[in-house]
Motif scaffolding. Sequence first.
Motif, short mmCIF file in Angstrom:
data_model
loop_
_atom_site.label_atom_id
_atom_site.label_comp_id
_atom_site.label_asym_id
_atom_site.label_seq_id
_atom_site.Cartn_x
_atom_site.Cartn_y
_atom_site.Cartn_z
N SER A 1 29.75 39.83 52.38
CA SER A 1 28.86 38.69 52.55
C SER A 1 28.72 38.37 54.03
N GLN A 2 27.69 37.61 54.33
CA GLN A 2 27.40 37.27 55.72
C GLN A 2 28.02 35.92 56.06
N THR A 3 28.80 35.90 57.12
CA THR A 3 29.43 34.65 57.54
C THR A 3 29.40 34.56 59.06
N ILE A 4 29.51 33.33 59.53
CA ILE A 4 29.55 33.06 60.96
C ILE A 4 30.83 32.31 61.26
N HIS A 5 31.55 32.74 62.29
CA HIS A 5 32.81 32.13 62.67
C HIS A 5 32.71 31.59 64.09
N GLN A 6 33.33 30.45 64.28
CA GLN A 6 33.28 29.81 65.59
C GLN A 6 34.64 29.18 65.85
N TRP A 7 35.16 29.37 67.05
CA TRP A 7 36.44 28.76 67.40
C TRP A 7 36.54 28.52 68.89
N PRO A 8 37.44 27.57 69.32
CA PRO A 8 38.26 26.72 68.46
C PRO A 8 37.47 25.58 67.86
N CYS A 23 31.83 33.01 69.24
CA CYS A 23 31.13 32.99 67.96
C CYS A 23 30.95 34.44 67.50
N THR A 24 31.29 34.69 66.24
CA THR A 24 31.07 36.03 65.71
C THR A 24 30.40 35.92 64.34
N VAL A 25 29.62 36.93 64.03
CA VAL A 25 28.92 37.01 62.75
C VAL A 25 29.41 38.25 62.03
N GLU A 26 29.62 38.12 60.73
CA GLU A 26 30.06 39.25 59.93
C GLU A 26 29.01 39.58 58.87
N GLY A 27 28.96 40.83 58.48
CA GLY A 27 28.12 41.22 57.36
C GLY A 27 26.68 41.51 57.70
N THR A 28 26.37 41.68 58.99
CA THR A 28 25.01 41.98 59.39
C THR A 28 25.05 42.73 60.71
N GLN A 70 29.08 42.26 72.56
CA GLN A 70 28.99 43.11 71.37
C GLN A 70 27.89 42.59 70.47
N ASP A 71 27.46 43.42 69.53
CA ASP A 71 26.31 43.10 68.69
C ASP A 71 26.47 41.77 67.95
N ARG A 72 27.69 41.50 67.45
CA ARG A 72 27.87 40.33 66.61
C ARG A 72 28.76 39.27 67.28
#
Lengths: 110, 111
Positions: A1-8, A23-28, A70-72
Amino acid sequence: SQTIHQWPATLVQPVGSPLSLECTVEGTSNPNLYWYRQAAGRGLQLLFYSVGIGQISSEVPQNLSASRPQDRQFILSSKKLLLSDSGFYLCAWTPYYGYTFGSGTRLTVV
Amino acid sequence: GIQVEQSPPDLILQEGANSTLRCNFSDSVNNLQWFHQNPWGQLINLFYIPSGTKQNGRLSATTVATERYSLLYISSSQTTDSGVYFCAVGTGNTNAGKSTFGDGTTLTVKP
């Protein structure tokens, strides 16, 4: 699935210190990525957006910079924070129609 | 650039009441979204609605692009509906473009 992560999630930094938000995005792949800032009680202001690796567009002159190594991955940085940099920083991407936002970083510069 | 105005700025309701939030914009748009920002700051996408009408449970939205406004309807409000509602509009392809946000409507639903 597609998710976006941000920290802290929260950060308290002294004036003059450096900043790095990630910030990173997964699944795309090859997503369009955005950094927004929200001042207290206000709407969101677009700071930067990127359509690909190394491609950054800046919307407002400021003490901040962005990079996409990087791409994501999308990084928001500052060499020396100002009091006026305090705010709520949100990363976003556009999966299909419209924006999907990360959970945000609340930055307080003291 | 495009101007976005949301009204009312603040709204206080009793649980169970209905409400209408408005978003006016100054130019033709290709994309329009409504968001709900919860008390923890998370922005939740409610509707992508550059034109027409959509419904999702107790929420519905209508955009009249030719008259440059959009409405968000909340029926039978609940305390969990509290938060700030934002309208965001853009003139480009949303997958490559930028959106302008209004200042939001702060909704407080009292039990």
